[in-house]
Design a protein around this motif. Sequence first.
Motif, PDB file in Angstrom:
ATOM      1  N   GLU A   1      24.747  14.380  16.243  1.00  0.00           N
ATOM      2  CA  GLU A   1      24.793  15.826  15.963  1.00  0.00           C
ATOM      3  C   GLU A   1      24.062  16.166  14.673  1.00  0.00           C
ATOM      4  O   GLU A   1      23.376  17.182  14.604  1.00  0.00           O
ATOM      5  N   TRP A   2      24.203  15.331  13.640  1.00  0.00           N
ATOM      6  CA  TRP A   2      23.518  15.649  12.386  1.00  0.00           C
ATOM      7  C   TRP A   2      22.196  14.905  12.227  1.00  0.00           C
ATOM      8  O   TRP A   2      21.392  15.244  11.369  1.00  0.00           O
ATOM      9  N   LEU A   3      21.932  13.911  13.093  1.00  0.00           N
ATOM     10  CA  LEU A   3      20.649  13.224  13.047  1.00  0.00           C
ATOM     11  C   LEU A   3      19.596  13.867  13.946  1.00  0.00           C
ATOM     12  O   LEU A   3      18.398  13.632  13.774  1.00  0.00           O
ATOM     13  N   ALA A   4      20.018  14.685  14.899  1.00  0.00           N
ATOM     14  CA  ALA A   4      19.083  15.252  15.871  1.00  0.00           C
ATOM     15  C   ALA A   4      17.990  16.076  15.190  1.00  0.00           C
ATOM     16  O   ALA A   4      16.795  15.917  15.490  1.00  0.00           O
ATOM     17  N   LEU A   5      18.383  16.940  14.269  1.00  0.00           N
ATOM     18  CA  LEU A   5      17.390  17.795  13.618  1.00  0.00           C
ATOM     19  C   LEU A   5      16.417  16.992  12.749  1.00  0.00           C
ATOM     20  O   LEU A   5      15.193  17.177  12.875  1.00  0.00           O
ATOM     21  N   PRO A   6      16.886  16.085  11.876  1.00  0.00           N
ATOM     22  CA  PRO A   6      15.928  15.281  11.105  1.00  0.00           C
ATOM     23  C   PRO A   6      14.994  14.442  11.981  1.00  0.00           C
ATOM     24  O   PRO A   6      13.798  14.319  11.683  1.00  0.00           O
ATOM     25  N   LEU A   7      15.522  13.880  13.060  1.00  0.00           N
ATOM     26  CA  LEU A   7      14.673  13.071  13.933  1.00  0.00           C
ATOM     27  C   LEU A   7      13.632  13.930  14.640  1.00  0.00           C
ATOM     28  O   LEU A   7      12.477  13.509  14.802  1.00  0.00           O
ATOM     29  N   LEU A   8      14.027  15.122  15.049  1.00  0.00           N
ATOM     30  CA  LEU A   8      13.064  15.997  15.713  1.00  0.00           C
ATOM     31  C   LEU A   8      12.002  16.472  14.720  1.00  0.00           C
ATOM     32  O   LEU A   8      10.817  16.581  15.070  1.00  0.00           O
ATOM     33  N   ARG A   9      12.413  16.736  13.497  1.00  0.00           N
ATOM     34  CA  ARG A   9      11.422  17.104  12.476  1.00  0.00           C
ATOM     35  C   ARG A   9      10.485  15.938  12.175  1.00  0.00           C
ATOM     36  O   ARG A   9       9.285  16.141  11.948  1.00  0.00           O
ATOM     37  N   ALA A  10      11.006  14.730  12.164  1.00  0.00           N
ATOM     38  CA  ALA A  10      10.152  13.556  11.969  1.00  0.00           C
ATOM     39  C   ALA A  10       9.162  13.415  13.127  1.00  0.00           C
ATOM     40  O   ALA A  10       7.997  13.035  12.930  1.00  0.00           O
ATOM     41  N   ALA A  11       9.613  13.725  14.347  1.00  0.00           N
ATOM     42  CA  ALA A  11       8.720  13.682  15.503  1.00  0.00           C
ATOM     43  C   ALA A  11       7.603  14.707  15.361  1.00  0.00           C
ATOM     44  O   ALA A  11       6.435  14.424  15.670  1.00  0.00           O
ATOM     45  N   ILE A  12       7.945  15.900  14.890  1.00  0.00           N
ATOM     46  CA  ILE A  12       6.936  16.944  14.663  1.00  0.00           C
ATOM     47  C   ILE A  12       5.898  16.469  13.653  1.00  0.00           C
ATOM     48  O   ILE A  12       4.690  16.619  13.848  1.00  0.00           O
ATOM     49  N   LEU A  13       6.373  15.875  12.561  1.00  0.00           N
ATOM     50  CA  LEU A  13       5.457  15.387  11.533  1.00  0.00           C
ATOM     51  C   LEU A  13       4.544  14.298  12.091  1.00  0.00           C
ATOM     52  O   LEU A  13       3.335  14.275  11.793  1.00  0.00           O
ATOM     53  N   ALA A  14       5.097  13.406  12.897  1.00  0.00           N
ATOM     54  CA  ALA A  14       4.287  12.335  13.474  1.00  0.00           C
ATOM     55  C   ALA A  14       3.149  12.901  14.327  1.00  0.00           C
ATOM     56  O   ALA A  14       1.995  12.463  14.211  1.00  0.00           O
ATOM     57  N   PHE A  15       3.460  13.873  15.162  1.00  0.00           N
ATOM     58  CA  PHE A  15       2.418  14.444  16.010  1.00  0.00           C
ATOM     59  C   PHE A  15       1.419  15.238  15.183  1.00  0.00           C
ATOM     60  O   PHE A  15       0.203  15.217  15.465  1.00  0.00           O
TER      61      PHE A  15
END
Length: 212
Positions: A36-50
């Motif tokens: 629940e609290w890791l979903a947003l940071p991980l999705l933001r990290a995915a955005i940065l990667a792309f």
Amino acid sequence: MVGAVCRTLPLGMVGSAGAAGLLMAALTRTTGEAGEWLALPLLRAAILAFAVGLVFLLDDPARHTTSTVPTPRPVRTGLRVALVLPLMTAWWTVALLLVPRDIRPPVADITLEAASAFALALTAAVIAVRHTDLTHPGPRLAAGLLTSAVLTLLFWPDRWALFVPVQDDRWAAAHDRWAVVLAVALLVGVLGVGEPVRRWSWRGGPGRRSYS
């Protein structure tokens, strides 16, 4: 011309960055109660990667030999972006679907963050191509993007916060700021896509006058 541009697209770099981003998004399914609290940071990290992959979009080893073609630079650059837009859309859709629905951040807001990051990456590539003679500005832009992201997380003023949790009272205000970031990035990108009047070396010195 579409075929020629397709052959020069750095799809390997964009694809590798996209795969890394999807892997980060998929990690939200393996985090258990912490999801629940890791979903947003991980999705933001995915955005940065792309986004890191997108800064390579205008890399072209033949840019100096194609500078004399009759097709204007804005058309050539616009075609590259247009060809990658469906890939961006498909990638983002898959990334969202990889995050379980019950812990997925608000789709409209996180999509605004993604669009802003992607626009910033493409604008950086446009500016680098216009103002330098580099045929492969991507690696330096990628390093700059990653450094900027870290510095923003560490030192960005709280009163102008951009990266806030969903439960934070500043969430709505932060995404008003993301809308401004997106608008500015698009404006700078459109204004910067034209033919250069004077080139500058990467070290900052003025180069020869050129219309390439």
